[in-house]
Design a protein around this motif. Sequence first.
Motif, mmCIF file in Angstrom:
data_model
loop_
_atom_site.group_PDB
_atom_site.id
_atom_site.type_symbol
_atom_site.label_atom_id
_atom_site.label_comp_id
_atom_site.label_asym_id
_atom_site.label_seq_id
_atom_site.Cartn_x
_atom_site.Cartn_y
_atom_site.Cartn_z
ATOM 1 N N LEU A 72 0.898 -1.298 -0.107
ATOM 2 C CA LEU A 72 0.040 0.012 0.266
ATOM 3 C C LEU A 72 0.677 1.504 -0.068
ATOM 4 O O LEU A 72 0.328 2.201 -0.478
ATOM 5 C CB LEU A 72 -1.023 -0.024 1.256
ATOM 6 C CG LEU A 72 -1.937 -1.064 1.211
ATOM 7 C CD1 LEU A 72 -2.757 -1.207 2.400
ATOM 8 C CD2 LEU A 72 -3.038 -0.878 -0.059
ATOM 9 N N ILE A 105 2.302 1.348 -4.036
ATOM 10 C CA ILE A 105 1.392 1.409 -5.078
ATOM 11 C C ILE A 105 1.709 2.788 -5.543
ATOM 12 O O ILE A 105 1.599 3.281 -6.847
ATOM 13 C CB ILE A 105 0.241 0.936 -4.722
ATOM 14 C CG1 ILE A 105 0.152 -0.636 -4.612
ATOM 15 C CG2 ILE A 105 -0.812 1.364 -5.744
ATOM 16 C CD1 ILE A 105 0.368 -1.392 -5.891
ATOM 17 N N ALA A 109 -2.102 -4.806 -10.487
ATOM 18 C CA ALA A 109 -1.394 -5.309 -9.205
ATOM 19 C C ALA A 109 -1.854 -6.694 -9.192
ATOM 20 O O ALA A 109 -2.938 -6.911 -9.311
ATOM 21 C CB ALA A 109 -1.927 -4.583 -7.953
ATOM 22 N N CYS A 137 -6.443 -5.453 -2.340
ATOM 23 C CA CYS A 137 -7.271 -4.925 -3.361
ATOM 24 C C CYS A 137 -8.344 -4.038 -3.024
ATOM 25 O O CYS A 137 -8.412 -3.178 -3.920
ATOM 26 C CB CYS A 137 -8.013 -6.458 -4.013
ATOM 27 S SG CYS A 137 -8.810 -6.121 -5.269
ATOM 28 N N GLU A 194 -8.473 -1.444 -0.655
ATOM 29 C CA GLU A 194 -7.956 -0.370 -0.618
ATOM 30 C C GLU A 194 -7.421 0.080 -1.829
ATOM 31 O O GLU A 194 -7.301 1.465 -2.062
ATOM 32 C CB GLU A 194 -6.743 -0.346 0.534
ATOM 33 C CG GLU A 194 -7.422 -0.736 1.868
ATOM 34 C CD GLU A 194 -6.303 -0.314 2.986
ATOM 35 O OE1 GLU A 194 -5.864 0.722 2.863
ATOM 36 O OE2 GLU A 194 -6.271 -1.081 3.907
ATOM 37 N N ILE A 195 -6.704 -0.603 -2.700
ATOM 38 C CA ILE A 195 -6.184 0.005 -4.015
ATOM 39 C C ILE A 195 -7.417 0.476 -4.957
ATOM 40 O O ILE A 195 -7.269 1.611 -5.482
ATOM 41 C CB ILE A 195 -5.382 -1.416 -4.708
ATOM 42 C CG1 ILE A 195 -3.971 -1.341 -3.990
ATOM 43 C CG2 ILE A 195 -5.202 -0.909 -6.209
ATOM 44 C CD1 ILE A 195 -3.063 -2.812 -4.503
ATOM 45 N N ARG A 196 -8.324 -0.192 -4.891
ATOM 46 C CA ARG A 196 -9.686 -0.124 -5.977
ATOM 47 C C ARG A 196 -10.241 1.271 -5.450
ATOM 48 O O ARG A 196 -10.743 2.127 -6.137
ATOM 49 C CB ARG A 196 -10.532 -1.264 -6.097
ATOM 50 C CG ARG A 196 -9.845 -2.466 -6.642
ATOM 51 C CD ARG A 196 -9.476 -2.266 -7.945
ATOM 52 N NE ARG A 196 -10.836 -1.913 -8.634
ATOM 53 C CZ ARG A 196 -10.673 -1.001 -9.882
ATOM 54 N NH1 ARG A 196 -9.603 -0.622 -10.453
ATOM 55 N NH2 ARG A 196 -11.888 -0.791 -10.414
ATOM 56 N N HIS A 255 -7.126 4.054 -5.659
ATOM 57 C CA HIS A 255 -6.482 4.107 -7.009
ATOM 58 C C HIS A 255 -7.137 3.301 -8.281
ATOM 59 O O HIS A 255 -6.901 2.342 -8.407
ATOM 60 C CB HIS A 255 -5.154 3.794 -6.987
ATOM 61 C CG HIS A 255 -4.050 4.395 -5.952
ATOM 62 N ND1 HIS A 255 -3.549 5.693 -6.228
ATOM 63 C CD2 HIS A 255 -3.909 4.042 -4.885
ATOM 64 C CE1 HIS A 255 -3.042 6.068 -5.288
ATOM 65 N NE2 HIS A 255 -2.892 4.875 -4.306
ATOM 66 N N VAL A 273 -5.939 1.338 -11.133
ATOM 67 C CA VAL A 273 -5.110 0.177 -10.970
ATOM 68 C C VAL A 273 -6.066 -1.018 -10.815
ATOM 69 O O VAL A 273 -6.977 -1.009 -10.157
ATOM 70 C CB VAL A 273 -4.239 0.222 -10.019
ATOM 71 C CG1 VAL A 273 -3.463 -1.029 -9.459
ATOM 72 C CG2 VAL A 273 -3.308 1.567 -9.702
ATOM 73 N N CYS A 319 -6.927 -5.006 -10.234
ATOM 74 C CA CYS A 319 -6.318 -6.356 -9.500
ATOM 75 C C CYS A 319 -6.788 -7.642 -9.854
ATOM 76 O O CYS A 319 -7.873 -7.701 -10.141
ATOM 77 C CB CYS A 319 -6.756 -5.833 -8.073
ATOM 78 S SG CYS A 319 -6.158 -4.377 -7.392
#
Length: 221
Positions: A47, A50, A58, A73, A75-77, A80, A83, A85
Amino acid sequence: MTETESVPTRVFLLDDHAVVRAGLAAVLDAEVDLEVVGQAGTAAEALSLIPETLPDIAVLDVRLGEGSGIDVCREIRSAHPEVSCIMLTSFADDRAIVDAGMAGAAAFVLKQVRGDELAETIRNVRDGRQLLDPATVRHATERLRSSGELLVEELSPQEKKLFVLIGDGYSNRQIADELYLAEKTVKNYVSGMLAKLGMTRRTEVAALAARLEERQSARDN
């Protein structure tokens, strides 16, 4: 490559096994249209990296020694959304499908996948294909519900404690002593729990607890 493919797809890897990461990186970097721009062994490290590495995709291990690839995943989505996953899992079951879908993953693949198959999955996701489609997630959710797993998740915290203790063979009196409750209160909790689970006997609860424990053990191994 065509002109639109002249810039390699940037890939980030999260796996808590360094050897696995090195193997994946070697395979993907050998593809002219893919470039591994970052690696991490923990959820926290991923995290933090990224935003610095700015990957297009990712590839995240579902199960980590510390933290969860599913949480990463999610938190990324959220932070961000550009990005995409892809989840890596050793054990593909309905729970993995539902968790990956709910977290916003575009696909998930088994760790036993061949390098060229993972590369092709990355390309498909890069091109906008949602390989983990809503129908697949919905069907997996329905199977989990019919198995009783989702029903257990919907129990109250107190009812979940009772569920575990009944699975361990505790009587109402023993449960009352364990949870510092009146035995009559325990009976009322048990009745409510049975109704939520669509069951009538404690033996059904014990059998379901045993099945879920066996399933969880298989995932952990």
